[in-house]
Write an enzyme that holds these catalytic residues in place. Structure first.
Site, PDB file in Angstrom:
ATOM      1  N   ALA A 160       0.868  -1.178   0.000  1.00 31.75           N
ATOM      2  CA  ALA A 160       0.000   0.000   0.000  1.00 31.75           C
ATOM      3  C   ALA A 160       0.908   1.232   0.000  1.00 31.75           C
ATOM      4  CB  ALA A 160      -0.882   0.000   1.242  1.00 31.75           C
ATOM      5  N   LYS A 161       0.523   2.237  -0.752  1.00 34.33           N
ATOM      6  CA  LYS A 161       1.360   3.439  -0.845  1.00 34.33           C
ATOM      7  C   LYS A 161       0.868   4.427   0.215  1.00 34.33           C
ATOM      8  CE  LYS A 161       3.348   6.377  -4.442  1.00 34.33           C
ATOM      9  NZ  LYS A 161       4.736   6.321  -4.009  1.00 34.33           N
TER      10      LYS A 161
END
Ligand code: PMP
Length: 309
Positions: A160-161
């Protein structure tokens, strides 16, 4: 170059186009204290068919996927974010730019639980040249192995960014720059090669291409995916599910970074050990030139990767 020197004046925030200077949040914003935001970085290229965003669909998809582990509901649809982004580019008459969408927990209370905090969403665009410099694209960069390790995917979702993750990237990158290197390579908790602070990594050996697999605690990079597809279409064999050891970096024929910001950047030295002959290698050059031909639409192939503004 700082934002004040750039010719940009508008930001989209929670459904409205606001003046650049008015795109503000409260100092008690949850995301500021706990890193509880998710974001994207994409590029709009000045193509032969006009400005076009490269792999926008995939960036939007990753933004929504990044929000999931944090139970974050983004209050806008992908279509609304797409329209907002295009209008932002049109209004500021940009031909090419970097695009930064972000969603984060906002202001209400400061318990670690974000339960009662609203989700704020914003998009900014601005002109941004080669992330590691024009010279880097041609001659490559010198990097060091960071003494910091990547978060393990058992500690935090590394696919996940998330904004909070980037303090690790900052530590690694700044350590490298303090030591005279342009960028870092970060090992994962197991000591395998993971990625750069904001880039995925590729290695070339005996004419074949290798990149760490997704289980190595890396971000599932969209440029990584692009390069794998382009390299295979060029006829190369790509091994995209391997572990790479630190020593293999030193004996590689070629190394390069990929990223929406870094594009395809050759690496000419690791820890002061010369990679290959110390310049951009032939396979890196082949992939890099194909990448730029594609993103500037000098070929009609891969049209499905573009969202025209
Ligand atoms: N790894 C990290 C940690 C990154 O921040 C980025 C930049 N988003 C990448 C890899 C490359 O991903 P992409 O090609 O999707 O920009």
């Amino acid at each position: 170059m700082g934002f004040d020197e750039m010719d940009v004046d508008t930001i989209w925030m929670d459904g409205e186009f606001v003046d650049w200077d008015d795109a503000q949040v409260h100092v008690l914003t949850h995301g500021l204290h706990y890193g509880s935001g998710v974001f994207e970085g994409a590029r709009c290229y000045d193509t032969e068919n006009g400005p076009a965003i490269f792999r926008w669909e995939e960036h939007l998809e990753r933004l929504f996927q990044s929000a999931k582990p944090y139970d974050m509901d983004i209050d806008f649809t992908k279509e609304e974010l797409t329209e907002a982004t295009k209008e932002l580019i049109q209004r500021q008459e940009l031909e090419s730019c970097y695009i930064r969408p972000i969603a984060f927990y906002g202001y209400n209370s400061l318990g670690v639980s974000p339960k009662d905090c609203p989700t704020k969403t914003a998009i900014a665009v601005w002109p941004w040249g080669a992330y590691l410099g024009e010279d880097a694209l041609e001659n490559g960069i010198e990097v060091m192995i960071s003494s910091w390790r990547k978060h393990a995917s058992s500690q935090i979702p590394t696919n996940a960014k998330t904004t909070g993750l980037y303090v690790n990237s900052m530590l690694a990158g700044e350590e490298a720059r303090r030591n005279g290197f342009a960028e870092a390579i970060v090992l994962n908790k197991e000591g395998h090669v993971a990625e750069g602070p904001g880039e995925n990594l590729f290695l070339v050996r005996d004419g074949e291409i290798y990149t760490p697999g997704l289980s190595e605690s890396i971000l599932d990079g969209i440029t990584r995916d692009t390069v794998i597809e382009l390299a295979e279409d060029l006829g190369y064999t790509v091994h995209d599910n391997v572990s790479i050891s630190r020593g293999e970096l030193h004996t590689a024929d070629e190394l390069f970074f990929t990223g929406s910001a870094a594009e395809v950047t050759p690496i000419r030295k690791v820890d002061n050990v010369v990679v290959g002959d110390g310049s951009r290698g032939p396979i890196t050059e082949d992939i890099q030139s194909t990448f730029f031909e594609v993103v500037e639409r000098k070929t009609d192939e891969y049209d499905e990767w573009f969202e025209y503004v």
